[in-house]
Design a protein around this motif. Structure first.
Motif, short mmCIF file in Angstrom:
data_model
loop_
_atom_site.label_atom_id
_atom_site.label_comp_id
_atom_site.label_asym_id
_atom_site.label_seq_id
_atom_site.Cartn_x
_atom_site.Cartn_y
_atom_site.Cartn_z
N TRP A 145 0.87 -1.17 0.00
CA TRP A 145 0.00 0.00 0.00
C TRP A 145 0.90 1.22 0.00
O TRP A 145 1.95 1.25 0.67
N GLY A 146 0.52 2.24 -0.75
CA GLY A 146 1.37 3.42 -0.82
C GLY A 146 0.58 4.68 -1.11
O GLY A 146 -0.63 4.65 -1.35
N ILE A 147 1.30 5.79 -1.07
CA ILE A 147 0.72 7.11 -1.34
C ILE A 147 1.51 7.76 -2.46
O ILE A 147 2.75 7.77 -2.44
N ILE A 148 0.80 8.29 -3.45
CA ILE A 148 1.47 8.97 -4.55
C ILE A 148 2.02 10.30 -4.05
O ILE A 148 1.29 11.11 -3.48
N VAL A 149 3.33 10.53 -4.27
CA VAL A 149 3.96 11.77 -3.85
C VAL A 149 4.42 12.63 -5.02
O VAL A 149 4.67 13.82 -4.86
N GLU A 150 4.53 12.03 -6.21
CA GLU A 150 4.88 12.79 -7.41
C GLU A 150 4.20 12.17 -8.61
O GLU A 150 4.16 10.94 -8.74
N VAL A 151 3.66 13.02 -9.47
CA VAL A 151 3.11 12.57 -10.75
C VAL A 151 3.88 13.31 -11.83
O VAL A 151 3.71 14.53 -12.01
N ASN A 152 4.75 12.61 -12.53
CA ASN A 152 5.57 13.21 -13.56
C ASN A 152 5.05 12.83 -14.94
O ASN A 152 4.08 12.08 -15.07
N GLU A 153 5.70 13.33 -15.94
CA GLU A 153 5.25 13.08 -17.31
C GLU A 153 5.37 11.61 -17.69
O GLU A 153 4.50 11.07 -18.37
N LYS A 154 6.44 10.96 -17.21
CA LYS A 154 6.69 9.59 -17.63
C LYS A 154 6.64 8.57 -16.50
O LYS A 154 6.77 7.38 -16.75
N ASP A 155 6.47 9.02 -15.28
CA ASP A 155 6.41 8.06 -14.18
C ASP A 155 5.69 8.65 -12.98
O ASP A 155 5.38 9.85 -12.94
N ILE A 156 5.43 7.78 -12.02
CA ILE A 156 4.79 8.16 -10.76
C ILE A 156 5.70 7.71 -9.63
O ILE A 156 6.23 6.59 -9.65
N VAL A 157 5.87 8.57 -8.62
CA VAL A 157 6.66 8.23 -7.45
C VAL A 157 5.70 7.93 -6.31
O VAL A 157 4.80 8.73 -6.02
N ILE A 158 5.90 6.77 -5.66
CA ILE A 158 4.98 6.32 -4.60
C ILE A 158 5.77 6.12 -3.31
O ILE A 158 6.83 5.48 -3.31
N SER A 159 5.25 6.68 -2.23
CA SER A 159 5.83 6.48 -0.90
C SER A 159 5.28 5.17 -0.35
O SER A 159 4.07 4.96 -0.28
N LEU A 160 6.18 4.28 0.06
CA LEU A 160 5.82 2.93 0.50
C LEU A 160 6.03 2.79 2.01
O LEU A 160 6.60 3.68 2.65
N PRO A 161 5.60 1.68 2.59
CA PRO A 161 5.85 1.46 4.02
C PRO A 161 7.33 1.50 4.33
O PRO A 161 8.17 1.11 3.51
N GLY A 162 7.67 1.96 5.51
CA GLY A 162 9.05 1.99 5.94
C GLY A 162 9.87 3.11 5.35
O GLY A 162 11.09 3.10 5.44
N GLY A 163 9.22 4.09 4.73
CA GLY A 163 9.96 5.20 4.16
C GLY A 163 10.57 4.91 2.81
O GLY A 163 11.32 5.74 2.28
N LEU A 164 10.28 3.76 2.21
CA LEU A 164 10.81 3.44 0.89
C LEU A 164 10.04 4.22 -0.18
O LEU A 164 8.94 4.71 0.05
N ARG A 165 10.65 4.30 -1.36
CA ARG A 165 10.00 4.93 -2.50
C ARG A 165 10.06 4.00 -3.68
O ARG A 165 11.06 3.29 -3.88
N GLY A 166 8.98 3.99 -4.46
CA GLY A 166 8.92 3.16 -5.64
C GLY A 166 8.53 3.99 -6.85
O GLY A 166 7.95 5.06 -6.73
N LEU A 167 8.86 3.46 -8.03
CA LEU A 167 8.57 4.15 -9.28
C LEU A 167 7.63 3.31 -10.13
O LEU A 167 7.78 2.08 -10.22
N VAL A 168 6.67 3.99 -10.74
CA VAL A 168 5.74 3.34 -11.65
C VAL A 168 5.91 3.98 -13.03
O VAL A 168 5.67 5.19 -13.19
N ARG A 169 6.33 3.20 -13.99
CA ARG A 169 6.42 3.72 -15.35
C ARG A 169 5.02 3.94 -15.91
O ARG A 169 4.06 3.31 -15.47
N ALA A 170 4.92 4.81 -16.89
CA ALA A 170 3.62 5.15 -17.46
C ALA A 170 2.89 3.92 -17.98
O ALA A 170 1.67 3.79 -17.83
#
Length: 1023
Positions: free
Chosen positions: A125-150
């Protein structure tokens, strides 16, 4: 009964001190590893993994001692733990990490996601912290960050407009602060930052709902779906599965969530009013009815209903069908060292760490609120199918299906922060006073003080007040990361908001890639120094100049979307001119530095800070008639500009490279290639400053290397120069405003009419003089007049390819170049500096040496009032002089002269000609050479010299020029002659020509391009 007693005793002895066990939450990846659960492993496998995770856990605790003790016997470790109740060992704190279901052994710590254990297939489960032109940055449990390609944000089954699909469609479907369920695709090394890893995620429902079928769906269940298409009466939904579809009616009550960051409205289906949704947008709703015949699920997405919906206790639901974000009824199974264990949906167990409890400020006695079998609501935070580990959250905001508010901002400091809990080996939990309500923050033990602290409880007390600064934010937990270090309040850059264009900062190099150098400021903020800004000139191997770990000084170019760019160009970093960072600051007449980004026939484009740029028309480039701009300037070059006009509303600035008013009568005199004279004003260790004798009160500078062609002579010249000394013949190399860049090198002055200022003036295979202006690993840069610069690749610079080019040449060295290629269009000039291709028959190198030595002697004479300072007039090369033997040495004899007590003569053993002389005896000898600085005259008693001159007195030269010698009429310039080495000097040889009546000659032992290289060995008498 025996088994029950053993289980009870085991639980009792394993219960740790909760304050010690609550491991510090880490910002950005470094959090302790979570214990792996499940019962599918053998005892040997459990013990092996137990030992690995043991070491990994304590290695990840920031501020604790970073050591790993890999245990190979899990049983022995647990026995040691039980035998040291209340001790400080890692064994007792960690205990058993594995659980065999509810009836097996309980874990001692709650599961946690870390960068070390996150793996493909995990659902988070995560929270979107950035919505960019080509990807999305998601804040994950434990302070990690993940990237979602378009292409991983939406399944391909969704009908989208072509324009949306091509460009910027993500911002129309997702927003910052949105809660989403995702699945890990892969974890790989971060190519931009050494030692970091990237987590790649997918939001595609076809992966999250894999295994779902219509038979599992029940009324009251919460599902997430895409808006596949928009119809007249509602929205067709897609769940990422081919087995069933969904429908959401428009005639439902409207519920609007407004994102304050991006100012968009997201209308979710509820009862009453028309909604506004886009194709591809995610919708969460509660199942109202199921049409099994048509395989259609009807949803209602009233936010209040969705947030209160609890997943029913379905019979036989597998682990694969659990989705992050599901709310479940749970009961307390056990209190762990850093959280609690809950059981839910009949036979599932999961853990809640201390930072996901229902209290925002859990104190040191938080465990009292969680008695065994006490019931709570919780949401699934993550599922790891490979280990069957499940994490849950009881955060009150997440339970309401909303993101925790981000009240605190990174970089802000708070003086009255209260300590709520002390985790002895981990850190401090603080209550930060802010509006509208206090917010929690955690300070890891490594961020508590500048000096290492091992026992927090001796330094801090619960309830005490401290000054804290916000370091970062864990969005999903609603927890800020703080720092108490005194140094954290001193830095100029702590957050992106602290960065201002034009500010000079110090940063550490953390990685060097093909695009440039990645840097980190002391406060943790990162920046990029692009490749073209890593050096004043082109740099071929960035890693040689920018080594990881080095701290360098930079100037900020701009900060856009939290992407900070800086420059290391020396001129920009050290510039004292005003920074131009906005069009509104562009006032007429302003002088500033910028760099050229594009060169065209009609002018140059120049960029400044914060994306501001201007244009220099051809007429303002300061070019001579017919000169091409690319021959004078190059892209990336730092230039000084004067603003001639600006229109801020239209983002337009006109510039000029002519920064001073023209000097009508002096324009023809003051330009590169002309000769001037100057008076020394003062001398520094690197530069001589002069007043130039031209109208307009011009100033000039000469670098020490430009005082002479010979490095040793340049140093000697600097030592004798003093204010008010006049240098009568200086060459203008360049004009920088009211300052002239000058040189006293004889080679450049002598060849001034041939020195080029444009590539069109160069001819291939011709020899031309210049000087080294820069040396890199791959070659040397040679400059001529103005800024005209050529490059000599390493393979063309020296004959010996094994030689070190940095030792073969020095910056400022005079060189003779062979032009290999000169392209007027591109401005590229390729040179050869090999002695084999650059040697010449002229004696300019030796002439330069003699003239410089004479100039040094003249300057020394100005400081002396001795009557013997004219002694050199009594000694001429080739003349006969009388002297008396004063002292005899192994290498020769010393001769004194009557009337010149401070001048001595010297006759080497070879120049005695086989004669034996006694101390006190008088001799008549011929002058071979004179050393003004040492006040020494080299003499010879050899018969071929003395007798020749004695028999022909008319040939004795009476000229005052010390080096004028007998030259037989049959000698021709460039002719090859036989010679005998008479005396070996450091810079030259004194020779005699036996075939030409033993005329005296001189030969240099080196040349311009090989001054630093090993010379040949010579000896007296050598032919």
């Amino acid at each position: 009964m025996t088994a029950m007693k053993e289980k009870k005793n085991n639980l009792k002895r394993k219960k740790p001190s909760n304050n010690e066990a609550a491991a510090a939450p880490e910002f950005d990846d470094d959090v302790p590893a979570f214990p792996r659960g499940g019962s599918g492993l053998s005892r040997e496998e459990k013990e092996k993994i137990h030992a690995e995770v043991d070491a990994e856990y304590y290695a990840g605790l920031r501020g604790s001692k970073k050591k790993k003790k890999k245990m190979t016997d899990g049983k022995a470790k647990r026995r040691k733990s039980s035998g040291n109740d209340g001790g400080d060992g890692n064994e007792e704190d960690l205990g058993s990490l594995f659980a065999d279901g509810i009836t097996g052994k309980l874990p001692q710590f709650a599961n946690r996601i870390t960068m070390k254990n996150v793996s493909a297939g995990m659902k988070l489960w995560g929270i979107i912290v950035e919505v960019n032109e080509k990807d999305i940055v998601i804040s994950l449990p434990g302070g990690l960050r993940g990237l979602v390609r378009a292409d991983e944000a939406v399944d391909a089954v969704v009908d989208m407009n072509d324009e949306d699909a091509e460009d910027g469609f993500l911002s129309s479907l997702f927003h910052v602060g949105q809660l989403v369920s995702c699945i890990v695709l892969q974890v790989d090394e971060d190519k931009t930052e050494m030692g970091k890893r990237k987590v790649w995620l997918s939001l595609r429902l076809s992966l999250l709902f894999k295994g779902f079928s219509l038979e599992i769906v029940e009324e009251g269940m919460v599902l997430t779906a895409y808006v596949k298409s928009i119809e007249d009466h509602g929205y067709l939904l897609h769940f990422g599965l081919p087995s069933f579809t969904g429908f959401l009616p428009k005639n439902s009550q409207e519920h609007c969530i407004k994102d304050v960051n991006v100012n968009i409205n997201i209308y979710v289906a509820t009862d009453g009013k028309e909604m506004k949704l886009n194709a591809g947008q995610l919708v969460q709703g509660v199942v109202k009815s199921i049409d099994k015949a048509r395989k259609v699920v009807h949803l209602c997405s009233d936010a209040d209903v969705v947030s209160k919906c609890v997943t029913k206790d379905l019979k036989g639901i597998p682990l694969d069908l659990l989705i992050p974000g599901m709310m479940v009824n749970a009961r307390v199974n056990a209190v762990l060292g850093n959280g609690i264990m809950l059981s839910f949906l009949t036979y599932f167990t999961g853990t809640v760490d201390v930072f996901h409890l229902k209290e925002l400020f859990p104190s040191s006695d938080w465990m009292k609120e969680y008695g065994k079998n006490k019931k709570f609501n919780a949401r699934i935070l993550f599922i790891d199918p490979s280990t069957r580990a499940i994490g849950l959250t009881m955060n009150p905001h997440l339970l309401q299906n909303t993101a925790p508010p981000q009240i605190l901002k990174a970089g802000e400091s708070y003086d009255q922060s209260q300590i709520i809990r002390i985790d002895k080996r981990s850190g401090l939990l603080l209550r930060i006073p802010c509006e509208p309500s206090p917010a929690p923050a955690y300070v890891a033990i490594s961020d508590v003080a500048d000096k290492e602290i091992h026992k927090l409880e001796t330094k801090f007390k619960e309830g005490g007040l401290v000054r804290a600064r916000i370091l970062g934010y864990r969005h999903l937990e609603g927890l800020a990361m703080g720092i108490l270090k005194a140094s954290a309040f001193e830095g100029s850059v702590f957050t992106h908001s602290d960065v201002k264009p034009g500010m000079v900062v110090k940063a550490k190099v953390i990685a060097v890639k093909s695009v440039g150098a990645f840097l980190q400021f002391p406060g943790g903020v990162k920046a990029l120094c692009p490749l073209q800004h890593m050096s004043e000139s082109e740099i071929s191997k960035p890693r040689k100049k920018f080594q990881v770990g080095a701290e360098l000084v930079f100037r900020v170019l701009g900060c856009k979307s939290k992407r900070i760019t800086v420059t290391h160009k020396r001129t920009l970093v050290k510039s004292k001119l005003k920074i131009l960072a906005s069009y509104s600051d562009a006032t007429e007449g302003l002088l500033t530095h910028g760099w050229i980004t594009k060169i065209e026939d009609h002018g140059c484009f120049v960029r400044f800070y914060n994306g501001v740029q201007g244009f220099v028309p051809r007429s303002e480039l300061g070019l001579e008639p017919g000169c091409d701009p690319v021959s004078r300037y190059h892209v990336g070059e730092v230039v000084k500009c004067r603003i001639t006009s600006s229109v801020p509303a239209h983002r337009r600035i006109n510039l000029s490279f002519i920064v001073t008013r023209s000097r009508d009568s002096d324009d023809d005199l003051v330009k590169p290639g002309n000769l001037v004279s100057g008076i020394v004003e003062h001398v520094t260790s690197r530069t001589v400053f002069l007043h130039v004798d031209v109208k307009g009160n011009m100033k000039g500078t000469i670098s020490i290397e430009h005082l002479a062609d010979h490095h040793g002579c340049a140093t000697a010249m600097k030592l004798v120069l003093k204010p008010r000394d006049k240098l009568s013949e200086l060459l203008i190399l360049d004009v920088e405003g009211n300052n002239l860049v000058l040189t006293a090198k004889y080679s450049l002055i002598h060849a001034r009419k041939l020195l080029p200022s444009d590539p069109s003036q160069m001819s291939p295979q011709s020899l031309i003089h210049g000087y080294i202006c820069n040396i890199i690993e791959t070659g040397c840069f040679v400059r001529f007049l103005g800024r005209l610069t050529g490059f000599s690749p390493r393979r063309k610079a020296i004959d010996d390819q094994k030689a070190d080019i940095s030792k073969a040449f020095y910056i400022g060295q005079s060189v003779r170049c062979n032009i290999l290629d000169a392209d007027s269009k591109s401005g590229r000039i390729t040179l050869s500096l090999k002695q084999s291709s650059c040697s010449a028959k002229d004696a300019s190198f030796l002439q330069s040496y003699f003239l410089t030595v004479e100039k040094i002697a003249e300057l020394q004479l100005l400081d002396s009032s001795s009557s013997e300072d004219t002694w050199v007039e009594n000694f001429n090369i080739g003349s006969i002089v009388d002297g008396k033997i004063q002292k005899a040495k192994d290498v020769g004899v010393v001769v004194s002269f009557e009337g010149c007590t401070s001048v001595f003569g010297f006759i080497t053993q070879y120049q005695l000609g086989g004669k034996t002389v006694e101390v006190g005896s008088s001799v008549r000898a011929m002058v071979l050479d004179i050393s003004n600085a040492e006040r020494v005259v080299d003499l010879s008693l050899k018969l071929e010299f003395v007798e020749r001159l004695a028999n022909n007195d008319s040939e004795v030269q009476s000229s005052k020029k010390k080096r004028k010698k007998v030259s037989p009429k049959d000698l021709k310039v460039h002719a090859t002659v036989n010679a005998i080495v008479e005396i070996v000097k450091e810079e030259y040889l004194v020779l005699s020509l036996p075939d030409h009546d033993y005329a005296i000659g001189y030969a240099a032992v080196s040349d311009y391009n090989i001054q630093n290289l090993t010379h040949g060995q010579f000896s007296s008498g050598q032919r």
